[in-house]
Design an enzyme around this catalytic site. Structure first.
Site, PDB file in Angstrom:
ATOM      1  N   GLU A   1       1.098  -5.741   6.480  1.00 25.92           N
ATOM      2  CA  GLU A   1       2.043  -4.913   7.253  1.00 25.92           C
ATOM      3  C   GLU A   1       3.411  -4.881   6.614  1.00 25.92           C
ATOM      4  O   GLU A   1       4.230  -4.034   6.938  1.00 25.92           O
ATOM      5  CB  GLU A   1       2.140  -5.401   8.701  1.00 25.92           C
ATOM      6  CG  GLU A   1       0.861  -5.244   9.499  1.00 25.92           C
ATOM      7  CD  GLU A   1      -0.114  -6.411   9.288  1.00 25.92           C
ATOM      8  OE1 GLU A   1       0.190  -7.327   8.504  1.00 25.92           O
ATOM      9  OE2 GLU A   1      -1.183  -6.386   9.927  1.00 25.92           O
TER      10      GLU A   1
ATOM     11  N   ARG B   1      -0.516  -8.687 -21.213  1.00 23.34           N
ATOM     12  CA  ARG B   1      -1.152  -8.230 -22.438  1.00 23.34           C
ATOM     13  C   ARG B   1      -0.191  -7.445 -23.331  1.00 23.34           C
ATOM     14  O   ARG B   1      -0.454  -7.265 -24.508  1.00 23.34           O
ATOM     15  CB  ARG B   1      -2.372  -7.383 -22.104  1.00 23.34           C
ATOM     16  CG  ARG B   1      -3.285  -8.092 -21.120  1.00 23.34           C
ATOM     17  CD  ARG B   1      -4.526  -7.337 -20.756  1.00 23.34           C
ATOM     18  NE  ARG B   1      -5.461  -7.316 -21.847  1.00 23.34           N
ATOM     19  CZ  ARG B   1      -5.634  -6.312 -22.689  1.00 23.34           C
ATOM     20  NH1 ARG B   1      -4.934  -5.215 -22.536  1.00 23.34           N
ATOM     21  NH2 ARG B   1      -6.488  -6.394 -23.660  1.00 23.34           N
TER      22      ARG B   1
ATOM     23  N   ASP C   1      -7.266  -0.164 -26.186  1.00 25.93           N
ATOM     24  CA  ASP C   1      -7.775  -0.168 -24.823  1.00 25.93           C
ATOM     25  C   ASP C   1      -7.986   1.229 -24.280  1.00 25.93           C
ATOM     26  O   ASP C   1      -7.244   2.149 -24.598  1.00 25.93           O
ATOM     27  CB  ASP C   1      -6.774  -0.872 -23.886  1.00 25.93           C
ATOM     28  CG  ASP C   1      -6.851  -2.368 -24.001  1.00 25.93           C
ATOM     29  OD1 ASP C   1      -7.846  -2.862 -24.548  1.00 25.93           O
ATOM     30  OD2 ASP C   1      -5.912  -3.024 -23.528  1.00 25.93           O
TER      31      ASP C   1
ATOM     32  N   PRO D   1       0.821  -1.214   0.000  1.00 23.22           N
ATOM     33  CA  PRO D   1       0.000   0.000   0.000  1.00 23.22           C
ATOM     34  C   PRO D   1       0.854   1.263   0.000  1.00 23.22           C
ATOM     35  O   PRO D   1       0.365   2.334  -0.353  1.00 23.22           O
ATOM     36  CB  PRO D   1      -0.828  -0.121   1.281  1.00 23.22           C
ATOM     37  CG  PRO D   1      -0.345  -1.304   2.016  1.00 23.22           C
ATOM     38  CD  PRO D   1       0.650  -2.041   1.194  1.00 23.22           C
TER      39      PRO D   1
HETATM   40  C1  JBH Z   1      -0.510  -4.453  -1.723  1.00 20.13           C
HETATM   41  O1  JBH Z   1      -1.646  -2.789  -3.822  1.00 20.13           O
HETATM   42  C2  JBH Z   1      -2.144  -2.752  -2.577  1.00 20.13           C
HETATM   43  N1  JBH Z   1      -3.369  -2.140  -2.388  1.00 20.13           N
HETATM   44  C3  JBH Z   1      -4.034  -2.325  -1.244  1.00 20.13           C
HETATM   45  N2  JBH Z   1      -3.607  -3.148  -0.327  1.00 20.13           N
HETATM   46  C4  JBH Z   1      -2.442  -3.900  -0.445  1.00 20.13           C
HETATM   47  C5  JBH Z   1      -2.033  -4.823   0.511  1.00 20.13           C
HETATM   48  C6  JBH Z   1      -0.869  -5.541   0.354  1.00 20.13           C
HETATM   49  C7  JBH Z   1      -0.122  -5.357  -0.759  1.00 20.13           C
HETATM   50  C8  JBH Z   1      -1.670  -3.726  -1.568  1.00 20.13           C
END
Ligand code: JBH
Length: 241
Positions: free
Chosen positions: A118, A163, A178, A91
């Site tokens: 985490e 792709r 696309d 994230p």
């Molecule tokens: C990657 O790409 C992410 N988007 C939301 N949550 C995640 C959790 C772990 C890895 C992501």
């Protein structure tokens, strides 16, 4: 292209044997290998994570276990002297988009490192950025929502990048047409229809049955523009894609 994926859930990646990606593997343009991280955890419980230094909730994945697993993958290059591009779904990363998919598709060797939410001990990315066998370590986020781990993000990224590998799609023009492809004017696609021309109380827009290709193209442009205004105004401001 060679793709290695190191995970504590090898079965989670089994959809890669299906569909477009699976066909590419059978045809030989893709070689996907899934590795079980726990084979590199040597204590009695095969521990792969531990509590965070400094305190706080959740667990952090251990650098020693990941390091041994990544080194094992890097010791098996697809060709002598090949260098790997490492991809960490997280994230806390750059947004994974069309351009990122195209960039990854141009590499000869990708190694995906899906960790739990985490995350990985931060020294993994730092260390592998210094390694001669590694061209880059990319940290990518596929979207602003919470996933339990990176495996689903790997499925998304591999399908998106596959792709762009020549021969995988079977129809090279589909990529160019696309939504999001720069050549496709950066707009979302117009709505699509197929037979029957009349279904329940709904008919297909008359213009699509007209055979007038210039009018059809103009209609599709206008519809794509309207869809983009409605759903993705960020694309019109040049913030998206
Ligand atoms: C990657 O790409 C992410 N988007 C939301 N949550 C995640 C959790 C772990 C890895 C992501």
């Amino acid at each position: 292209m060679r793709i290695d994926i190191i995970t504590i859930f090898p079965e989670y990646l089994s959809p890669l044997a299906l569909s477009l990606v699976g066909k590419a593997c059978e045809a030989g343009s893709l070689d996907v290998r899934v590795h079980d991280l726990r084979e590199h955890a040597h204590d009695r419980h095969r521990t792969v994570d531990d509590s965070p230094f400094g305190g706080g909730p959740g667990m952090v994945m251990k650098p020693d276990v990941w390091g041994e697993a990544i080194d094992a993958v890097l010791s098996q290059p697809p060709a002598a002297g090949a260098r790997a591009t490492l991809v960490v779904p997280t994230p806390v990363g750059h947004r994974f988009n069309h351009a990122a998919a195209e960039g990854l598709a141009a590499q000869e060797w990708l190694v995906f490192l899906p960790a739990r939410y985490e995350g990985l001990d931060a020294r993994i990315a730092a260390h592998y950025r210094t390694r001669a066998e590694v061209t880059a370590v990319h940290e990518y986020c596929i979207g602003d929502y919470v996933l339990a781990g990176g495996e689903a993000a790997v499925l998304v990224m591999v399908e998106a990048l596959a792709r762009f590998i020549p021969g995988v799609l079977g129809n090279d023009e589909s990529v160019l047409d696309d939504s999001f492809a720069p050549g496709a004017d950066g707009l979302l696609a117009a709505p699509a229809y197929t037979r029957p021309a009349q279904w329940r109380d709904l008919s297909v827009p008359e213009v699509l049955l007209s055979g007038d290709h210039a009018r059809i193209a103009a209609w599709r442009r206008e519809q794509g523009l309207q869809a983009t205004r409605d759903y993705r105004p960020d694309l019109l401001r040049g913030e998206g894609s």
